[in-house]
Design an enzyme around this catalytic site. Structure first.
Site, mmCIF file in Angstrom:
data_model
loop_
_atom_site.group_PDB
_atom_site.id
_atom_site.type_symbol
_atom_site.label_atom_id
_atom_site.label_comp_id
_atom_site.label_asym_id
_atom_site.label_seq_id
_atom_site.Cartn_x
_atom_site.Cartn_y
_atom_site.Cartn_z
ATOM 1 N N GLU A 167 -48.441 19.533 -16.158
ATOM 2 C CA GLU A 167 -49.588 18.674 -15.831
ATOM 3 C C GLU A 167 -50.383 18.328 -17.092
ATOM 4 O OE1 GLU A 167 -50.320 17.402 -12.829
ATOM 5 O OE2 GLU A 167 -49.434 18.724 -11.327
ATOM 6 N N LYS B 55 -60.323 17.510 -4.258
ATOM 7 C CA LYS B 55 -59.278 17.364 -3.230
ATOM 8 C C LYS B 55 -59.024 18.735 -2.618
ATOM 9 C CE LYS B 55 -56.523 13.419 -4.695
ATOM 10 N NZ LYS B 55 -55.201 12.982 -5.208
ATOM 11 N N HIS C 46 -43.004 15.258 -4.836
ATOM 12 C CA HIS C 46 -43.199 15.598 -3.415
ATOM 13 C C HIS C 46 -41.857 15.607 -2.697
ATOM 14 C CE1 HIS C 46 -47.707 14.481 -3.584
ATOM 15 N NE2 HIS C 46 -47.521 15.762 -3.755
ATOM 16 N N GLU D 298 -59.750 7.947 -4.561
ATOM 17 C CA GLU D 298 -58.408 7.441 -4.828
ATOM 18 C C GLU D 298 -58.145 6.080 -4.176
ATOM 19 O OE1 GLU D 298 -55.399 10.554 -5.320
ATOM 20 O OE2 GLU D 298 -53.997 9.212 -4.331
ATOM 21 N N LYS E 28 -59.724 13.996 -16.525
ATOM 22 C CA LYS E 28 -59.788 14.014 -15.064
ATOM 23 C C LYS E 28 -61.197 13.669 -14.589
ATOM 24 C CE LYS E 28 -58.337 15.768 -10.823
ATOM 25 N NZ LYS E 28 -57.470 16.628 -10.064
ATOM 26 N N HIS F 117 -44.586 23.585 -8.200
ATOM 27 C CA HIS F 117 -45.113 22.214 -8.227
ATOM 28 C C HIS F 117 -44.967 21.603 -9.630
ATOM 29 C CE1 HIS F 117 -47.542 18.739 -7.371
ATOM 30 N NE2 HIS F 117 -48.399 19.068 -8.324
ATOM 31 N N ARG G 80 -70.075 22.224 9.106
ATOM 32 C CA ARG G 80 -70.085 20.837 8.596
ATOM 33 C C ARG G 80 -70.237 20.775 7.076
ATOM 34 N NH1 ARG G 80 -73.217 19.614 13.402
ATOM 35 N NH2 ARG G 80 -71.720 18.966 14.971
ATOM 36 N N ASN H 220 -51.131 10.851 -10.242
ATOM 37 C CA ASN H 220 -49.922 11.256 -9.513
ATOM 38 C C ASN H 220 -48.646 10.806 -10.210
ATOM 39 O OD1 ASN H 220 -51.345 12.525 -7.419
ATOM 40 N ND2 ASN H 220 -51.768 10.552 -6.502
ATOM 41 N N ARG I 232 -57.403 6.624 -9.553
ATOM 42 C CA ARG I 232 -57.119 8.065 -9.445
ATOM 43 C C ARG I 232 -55.646 8.325 -9.123
ATOM 44 N NH1 ARG I 232 -60.686 12.933 -6.668
ATOM 45 N NH2 ARG I 232 -59.150 14.558 -7.088
ATOM 46 N N HIS J 145 -45.459 12.417 -9.285
ATOM 47 C CA HIS J 145 -45.694 13.177 -8.053
ATOM 48 C C HIS J 145 -44.969 12.624 -6.834
ATOM 49 C CE1 HIS J 145 -48.574 15.266 -10.481
ATOM 50 N NE2 HIS J 145 -49.016 15.991 -9.473
#
Ligand code: GLY
Length: 378
Positions: A187, A145, A254, A239, A229, A268, A123, A247, A243, A250
């Protein structure tokens, strides 16, 4: 050169990002200061292990920290359910307990997988990020993330699990292949494009120093990105709003990565570079920013040796409709509507939820038909 510390000020879960040359040498001391436990479990990949594993294990040993190690295959395919099962099995076999630490030593793939495994093991146990790519140092290692990829898309299974510490050793980047450095640079420039035009101009003017020299410009760029960041994550950890600005580029990226089957054909950061060009082009077409802004953005990326247009990438064999289907899998999509990050100029990004899909399809059709033998319909 001294290290700089950037604080991510999340209540009850605040942590430092330490940036500088040779911070790896202080890893044992830094981690020992966070826990009474003297056991850690290092997750890394074959390439990183060859270059840096002993440089980590030695200072851990000096601080009295005993470390078990999992060395995984490199590449995006490692972010899978099968590898998650394998890795958590190794962690259980090593009898990791709460209070012990997982250490992710590697790029975004290792950071995302090891962070996820740490987040669900018993956990949730603590972990430290030691990012070894520029991309991971300025983005994926910060903000908690974690995820794996599934057939339906990238990063679709995961959780928010903040690290207890991030150690960004700028020296380890010296051994990174130039293509990987450029992918990280995509980035770095993205942060300026989102919210700081002066930073974007500074990054573009210092691109070669950031890419090729282990000097102060590189460290300054990494620290500035981590500060931006950290502020965004403090304001919107999960997010719910701001946030998502991170992206920029992005949604398109994607689509590109999915069309490439998440293979090494398109990294990426390369997809982000092309995606930022498309995001600014879409913003121009929607009358949101001045004509010429997309050309400026693409010029900066191209000058750093990155692909800036879809036609600069290998032929992915996807139609505009297929790109849009992939883009709709994006986690930001709401009620089936694709969410885009658009801009009113350089440094002025915002979140748009009502973009007409036909305009996007038309733009992609034109972009894809730049290429001979394309499947795009005229
Ligand atoms: N890579 C974007 C974020 O961490 O939110």
């Amino acid at each position: 050169m001294t290290a700089e510390r950037v604080r991510v000020g999340l209540e009850g879960r605040a942590y430092d990002i330490v940036v500088g040359k040779d911070v790896l040498a202080g890893a044992g001391r830094e981690i020992a200061a966070l826990t009474k436990s003297r056991r850690a479990f290092v997750v890394t990949d074959e390439n990183v292990a060859r270059r840096h594993l002993e440089r980590l294990r030695a200072p851990l040993g000096e601080a009295g920290i005993e470390s078990a190690v999992a060395i995984l295959p490199p590449g995006e395919a490692t972010k899978s359910f099968a590898m998650l099962e394998h890795l958590t099995g190794l962690m259980l076999d090593a009898e990791l307990e709460r209070g012990d630490f997982v250490i992710a030593l590697g790029g975004g793939v290792i950071g995302d997988l090891a962070g996820f495994a740490a987040g669900i093991l018993k956990r949730g146990i603590d972990y430290v990020q030691i990012p070894t790519t520029l991309l991971a140092q300025v983005d994926s290692s910060v903000g908690g993330k974690t995820a794996i990829d599934v057939a339906q898309g990238k990063n679709l299974i995961g959780l928010f699990h903040q690290p207890r510490l991030v150690l960004a050793d700028t020296g380890v980047l010296d051994s990174l292949p130039p293509r990987e450095m450029r992918a990280g640079y995509a980035e770095v420039l993205k942060y300026g494009l989102i919210e700081d035009a002066a930073f974007a101009e500074w990054v573009a003017a210092n691109a070669q120093a950031i890419l090729t020299k282990p000097g102060s410009e590189r460290r300054e760029a990494i620290v500035a990105c981590c500060r931006m960041k950290a502020r965004v994550v403090e304001a919107d950890e999960r997010e719910a709003g701001r946030r998502a600005l991170l992206n920029l580029g992005h949604t398109f990226a994607h689509g590109i990565e999915a069309a490439a089957g998440y293979s090494g054909r398109v990294l990426h950061g390369e997809a982000v570079s092309v995606g930022c060009g498309l995001a600014f082009e879409l913003s121009e077409r929607l009358g949101l920013c001045e004509a010429g802004t997309a050309a400026q953005v693409r010029g900066w990326y191209a000058a750093a040796g990155l692909p800036a247009r879809l036609s600069d990438l290998p032929d992915l064999g996807a139609t505009p409709e297929e790109f849009i289907t992939h883009m709709a899998q994006d986690k930001k999509a709401q009620a089936g509507q694709i969410v885009f990050v658009l801009a009113r100029g350089i440094g002025k990004a915002f979140i748009a939820r009502d973009v007409d899909a036909q305009i996007v399809e038309h733009m992609l059709t034109e972009a894809l038909s730049d290429r001979p033998n394309s499947k795009a319909k005229a």
